[in-house]
Design an enzyme around this catalytic site. Structure first.
Site, PDB file in Angstrom:
ATOM      1  CG  ASP A 157       1.996  -4.797  10.744  1.00 44.49           C
ATOM      2  OD1 ASP A 157       1.727  -4.074   9.761  1.00 44.49           O
ATOM      3  OD2 ASP A 157       1.600  -5.965  10.852  1.00 44.49           O
TER       4      ASP A 157
ATOM      5  CD  GLN B  32      -3.228   4.641   5.565  1.00 42.36           C
ATOM      6  OE1 GLN B  32      -3.071   4.831   4.383  1.00 42.36           O
ATOM      7  NE2 GLN B  32      -3.505   3.442   6.042  1.00 42.36           N
TER       8      GLN B  32
ATOM      9  CG  ASN C 104      -7.968   3.654   6.393  1.00 43.27           C
ATOM     10  OD1 ASN C 104      -6.870   3.130   6.213  1.00 43.27           O
ATOM     11  ND2 ASN C 104      -9.000   2.988   6.856  1.00 43.27           N
TER      12      ASN C 104
ATOM     13  CG  ASP D 139      -0.488  -4.333  15.452  1.00 42.99           C
ATOM     14  OD1 ASP D 139       0.380  -4.430  14.559  1.00 42.99           O
ATOM     15  OD2 ASP D 139      -1.530  -5.009  15.455  1.00 42.99           O
TER      16      ASP D 139
ATOM     17  CG  ASP E 241       1.605  -9.217   2.658  1.00 49.14           C
ATOM     18  OD1 ASP E 241       0.680  -9.691   1.955  1.00 49.14           O
ATOM     19  OD2 ASP E 241       1.638  -9.344   3.899  1.00 49.14           O
TER      20      ASP E 241
ATOM     21  CG  HIS F 230       1.675  -9.260  14.056  1.00 48.24           C
ATOM     22  ND1 HIS F 230       0.444  -9.867  13.937  1.00 48.24           N
ATOM     23  CD2 HIS F 230       1.596  -8.106  13.357  1.00 48.24           C
ATOM     24  CE1 HIS F 230      -0.342  -9.103  13.197  1.00 48.24           C
ATOM     25  NE2 HIS F 230       0.319  -8.029  12.826  1.00 48.24           N
TER      26      HIS F 230
END
Length: 613
Positions: A259, A203, A232, A261, A366, A390
């Site tokens: 995710d 995005q 996005n 990252d 979530d 994370h």
């Protein structure tokens, strides 16, 4: 020295289902190998799936990634016994033991085998004493000669084909991180074999497809790698696109949201998938989160939400939180209310029955989906010994545009899944915003109020997926100077005359302190001059004593400058009083509006409209 077959020879066929493999070291050098295998005596040379032990050595897998979470498998799955096996190559004597624990961490020996030659050691272990807690693990001890241990597996008989798994990764301008995550999935041939597809939903403007590592990985994955670009629409829009695509024409598949990252542990994908294959009913299966900057530390064992106070991310009672997993183990089974989407498996049957997530852009999507699933009969299990790393949450400053979505969306979720207690929430918001104002966080107060006000405007604000709201709040926050971070060395203040003021002990009567700070500020009884406050001392009740404060940002990347503005503070408090009055008056009708609108917002047709499909 004898050798062990490589990891890609591990069985994954239909005769047995591999629940967990013996992994003895991370794919990343930043991770302490003792999270996988601990060597108490002697010397060990580790590879990913094999370990070479010197003579007279002792090692065990009573570690975060080495344990088998027996309690969870007994409670939530059809598995009543597990086979654990390992190949031992030696010319001497080797002892292998299976051990178990209970909810208090008491150890017991389950079985023992010895060999003096190359052998495959196999144990059949019933899962019949673990309902409330406990785990299983192996110990290896050599006597007088070295040994190589490998091909370690936890398996169960399986006559049915393994359910296919698809990965959905949402990314926004973290191209390199996302490319690393996709490459990690491709690095394990067994994991890659069980993955049906990897959907990367980009995005951003810094494109993942331009990363050399992503190009190289696409050559390995081939048609399994699906790259999608779209506007996005936040985490909700990105993750939902993965669910949308994977479930478009089929059921019986597990979608693992992930995710971009994270530091990915590929073994966790195998463990989540295996667990989902044998649950009694379709179950959301979440990975735990370890801290990226402190890789030994667990964020929380399992989370729940308190809708009466609109608080999420709460540790379930008895769950470990912010603990080193080199020193602690989660012995007691703790049952989650939901799992965050750093990595979480969602069976397609759940999507078929309850629909897609809400288009809330960011934050609480979530939570809402987990609560909605649970109320429809689909539990969430946060599986120990399956995790990813994370970014540590406490390195991100609370005063951020995300606070708008957290506030607005918490009210949306509370409206859908509880009866909002507006008396409690009004007092809560009033006190919260008052603390921001006396702490000279005027932009944070405005951000929070915008979230409440947009909720009060009704569900129509969700019609564009949050695009307009994001642009608006980011633009408006620029009007508040204290929301801007400056380099510490070049901040626009007289650095030579900053005096550091440390906070004392936390006051015992917070409400009285808040009233006192408000009165002192109203009467001008504050301390002048330029004051420096460290992040650890940046409490509202401390900062409220001063007029001009340089506060370290939580990221430790710079400082924020807060300046007393009495007129702005008064205006924000008047606005707050008006907003909480509206909240009390209008909430009952608005709850019904949101409940009526939700059915249309979660449809494939609505999401197709947002995606421009």
């Amino acid at each position: 020295m004898h050798s062990i077959a490589p990891a890609h020879s591990l069985t994954t066929g239909t005769e047995s289902l591999v629940l967990q493999r013996g992994v003895f070291v991370s794919t990343s050098p930043r991770v302490n190998p003792d999270l996988y295998l601990q060597v108490e005596r002697g010397i060990a040379e580790r590879d990913r799936h094999t370990v070479s032990l010197s003579k007279n050595a002792f090692a065990h897998t009573n570690t975060y990634f080495g344990r088998f979470a027996a309690s969870y498998w007994q409670r939530w799955t059809t598995v009543d016994a597990v086979t654990v096996s390992a190949h031992v190559a030696t010319t001497g004597r080797v002892r292998v033991r299976v051990l178990a624990s209970d909810i208090a961490g008491h150890r017991r020996i389950v079985a023992v085998e010895e060999t003096r030659s190359d052998a495959r050691i196999v144990f059949q272990v019933p899962l019949d004493k673990f309902v409330d807690g406990g785990a299983l693990w192996l110990e290896f001890e050599t006597f007088g000669s070295s040994a190589v241990v490998g091909e370690m597996e936890w398996t169960v008989p399986n006559s049915a084909p393994r359910r296919p798994a698809a990965i959905a990764i949402c990314t926004f301008n973290r191209a390199q991180d996302c490319a690393h995550t996709v490459a990690a999935l491709a690095s394990d041939p067994v994991v890659l074999d069980l993955i049906e597809s990897v959907h990367v939903v980009d995005q951003g403007t810094d494109l993942v497809c331009d990363q050399p590592e992503f190009t190289a990985t696409s050559d390995i994955m081939g048609d399994k790698l699906v790259y999608i670009r779209q506007p996005n629409l936040g985490g909700a829009g990105g993750f939902t696109r993965g669910l949308y695509e994977v479930t478009a024409s089929r059921s019986g598949v597990d979608v693992i949201l992930m995710d971009d990252d994270i530091l990915c542990e590929p073994e966790s994908v195998l463990r989540l998938s295996a667990f989902a294959n044998v649950t009694v009913e379709p179950t959301l299966v979440g990975a735990q989160m370890l801290f990226l900057l402190n890789p030994d530390y667990l964020n929380v064992g399992a989370e729940e939400v308190d809708l009466s106070r609109l608080q999420h991310g709460r540790a379930v009672q008895k769950a470990l939180s912010n603990k080193s997993m080199l020193k602690k183990n989660q012995e007691r089974r703790v049952d989650a209310g939901y799992n965050a989407w750093w990595t979480c498996l969602i069976p397609s049957e759940v999507v078929d029955q309850i629909g897609l997530p809400l288009p809330m852009f960011f934050q609480w999507d979530d939570v809402e989906y987990g609560v909605r699933a649970k109320r429809s009969g689909f539990p969430t299990v946060t599986l120990p010994n399956a995790a990813v790393w994370h970014a540590d949450f406490y390195w991100k400053d609370f005063d951020d545009w995300a606070r708008y979505f957290s506030t607005r969306n918490s009210l949306v979720v509370g409206s859908l899944h509880s009866d909002l207690d507006t008396s409690v929430l009004s007092r809560q918001f009033l006190r919260q915003i008052a603390e921001y104002v006396v702490g000279m966080q005027y932009g944070l107060a405005h951000t929070t109020l915008n979230g409440i006000e947009d909720w009060l405007s009704g569900p129509a604000h969700l019609s564009d997926g949050g695009v307009k709201a994001l642009a608006t709040i980011r633009a408006e926050r620029k009007d508040y100077p204290e929301t801007i971070m400056h380099p510490a060395s070049t901040a626009p203040v007289d650095s030579a005359n900053i005096r550091v003021e440390r906070a004392g002990g936390e006051p015992s009567a917070m409400r009285l302190v808040l009233v006192k700070r408000v009165v002192d500020q109203w009467r001008g009884r504050t301390i002048g001059g330029l004051v420096g406050v460290t992040r650890e001392d940046a409490h509202w009740w401390h900062i409220a004593r001063f007029d001009h404060v340089v506060v370290t940002d939580a990221s430790q990347g710079g400082v924020r400058i807060r300046t007393r503005d009495k007129a702005r503070g008064i205006a924000l408090m008047i606005r707050t009083i008006k907003v909480v009055r509206r909240l009390r008056r209008e909430a009952p009708d608005l709850q019904q509006q949101y409940r009526r609108a939700a059915g249309d917002l979660i449809t494939r047709e609505n999401w197709a409209r947002l995606y421009g499909i």
